[in-house]
Write an enzyme that holds these catalytic residues in place. Structure first.
Site, PDB file in Angstrom:
ATOM      1  N   ASP A 175       0.845  -1.194   0.000  1.00 24.85           N
ATOM      2  CA  ASP A 175       0.000   0.000   0.000  1.00 24.85           C
ATOM      3  C   ASP A 175       0.884   1.249   0.000  1.00 24.85           C
ATOM      4  OD1 ASP A 175      -1.845   1.967   0.291  1.00 24.85           O
ATOM      5  OD2 ASP A 175      -2.552   1.329   2.276  1.00 24.85           O
ATOM      6  N   LYS A 203       0.265  16.283  -8.444  1.00 22.70           N
ATOM      7  CA  LYS A 203       1.033  16.109  -9.682  1.00 22.70           C
ATOM      8  C   LYS A 203       1.996  17.282  -9.894  1.00 22.70           C
ATOM      9  CE  LYS A 203      -0.629  12.136 -11.036  1.00 22.70           C
ATOM     10  NZ  LYS A 203       0.224  10.948 -11.137  1.00 22.70           N
ATOM     11  N   ASN A 254       4.463   5.088 -11.192  1.00 19.45           N
ATOM     12  CA  ASN A 254       3.214   5.228 -11.951  1.00 19.45           C
ATOM     13  C   ASN A 254       1.963   5.193 -11.073  1.00 19.45           C
ATOM     14  OD1 ASN A 254       1.299   4.706 -14.401  1.00 19.45           O
ATOM     15  ND2 ASN A 254       1.012   2.939 -13.051  1.00 19.45           N
ATOM     16  N   TYR A 282      -5.598  16.407  -6.640  1.00 18.89           N
ATOM     17  CA  TYR A 282      -4.841  15.695  -7.686  1.00 18.89           C
ATOM     18  C   TYR A 282      -3.854  16.643  -8.361  1.00 18.89           C
ATOM     19  CZ  TYR A 282      -4.155  12.820 -11.920  1.00 18.89           C
ATOM     20  OH  TYR A 282      -3.626  12.075 -12.948  1.00 18.89           O
TER      21      TYR A 282
END
Ligand code: NAP
Length: 250
Positions: free
Chosen positions: A56, A152, A83, A148
């Site tokens: 995890d 990123k 990834n 998000y």
């Protein structure tokens, strides 16, 4: 069979996080086809029996567990592909602290901690390449997905700093920023928006497929990019340029 485009990849070893499905699985398949031994990874939703390293990445302990499992399988690593990622969309007004933490842990903290933990194996490798999968939304705003975007953008910035820090050891650190690549993460959103309408916003006229990212990864993994570090390779069919220029209404 045609000759491999990047012959130096044959006989090397890679770890691809989040390779149980989606982009990670496709990239792992492509690396294997190029002669790379690929260690595949998935979250604890999978059984180790599926041939995956299971850990995890939402916790530093999980990251350490994955690094130990990798060290149990190989004494050198030529390529690390960061990834694995999550998307838990919410506008700022509805942002939940737990969802924010999880997004930052999986998408930002895990790639940094994993790269650090695997440095001894990367130093022993001959490829010495780290590639993180970021997003066009590390740069282009995305209303309704603020956590998000932050994760990123952080990973993209960290990529450039890691590139500086690791260059003296010959370890190159780059990122691939995909546009819309159809996987579990966005299939519903594409259908909700209307596929035709969505594709009309993408200059190359279609939603991307996982295979569209393969060339970029093989290049960044191989000696063909031996003088390339701290770079972000956009693979988006021109989508980000259209978004920046016209927004979604053109
Ligand atoms: P996906 O189909 O949802 O796959 C996500 C992968 O990450 C799965 O292998 C999943 O493992 C793994 N993962 C998620 N949370 C995890 C955790 N806590 N611990 C360990 N593994 C975890 O997504 P995708 O579209 O292939 O996306 C892959 C990467 O590309 C992500 O970083 C995403 O942000 C980025 N990206 C995607 C797109 C796109 O359009 N698809 C665009 C830009 C960037 P399980 O199978 O075990 O859940």
């Amino acid at each position: 069979m045609s000759a491999p485009v990047f012959p130096d990849l044959a006989g090397t070893t890679a770890l691809v996080t989040g390779s149980s499905r989606g982009i990670g699985a496709g990239l792992a398949d492509a690396l294997e086809a190029a002669g790379v031994t690929v260690l595949r990874h998935g979250s604890p939703a999978h059984a180790a029996a599926e041939g995956l390293l299971v850990a995890d990445l939402a916790t530093p302990e999980g990251v350490e567990e994955l690094a130990r499992a990798v060290a149990g399988r190989t004494d050198r690593l030529d390529l690390l592909v960061n990834n694995a990622g999550v998307e838990l969309p919410a506008r700022l007004a509805e942002l939940d602290a737990a969802a924010l933490s999880r997004t930052l842990e999986v998408n930002l903290a895990a790639p940094l901690l994993l790269t650090r933990a695997l440095l001894p194996l990367l130093r022993a490798g001959r490829g010495r390449s780290v590639v993180s999968i970021t997003s066009i939304h590390d740069d282009v705003p995305y209303a309704g997905n603020v956590a998000y975007v932050a994760s990123k953008a952080g990973l993209e910035a960290a990529t450039r700093t890691m590139a500086l820090e690791l260059a003296p050891e010959g370890i190159r650190v780059n990122s691939i920023a995909p546009g819309a690549i159809e996987t579990d993460i966005n299939r519903e959103v594409i259908e909700e928006m209307g596929r035709e309408r969505f594709e009309s916003w993408i200059p190359l006229g279609r939603v991307g497929e996982v295979e569209d990212l393969v060339g970029a990864l093989l290049f960044l993994a191989s000696e063909a990019s031996r003088y390339v570090t701290g770079t972000r390779l956009l693979v988006d069919g021109g989508y980000s340029q259209a978004l920046l220029r016209y927004g979604l209404d053109h």
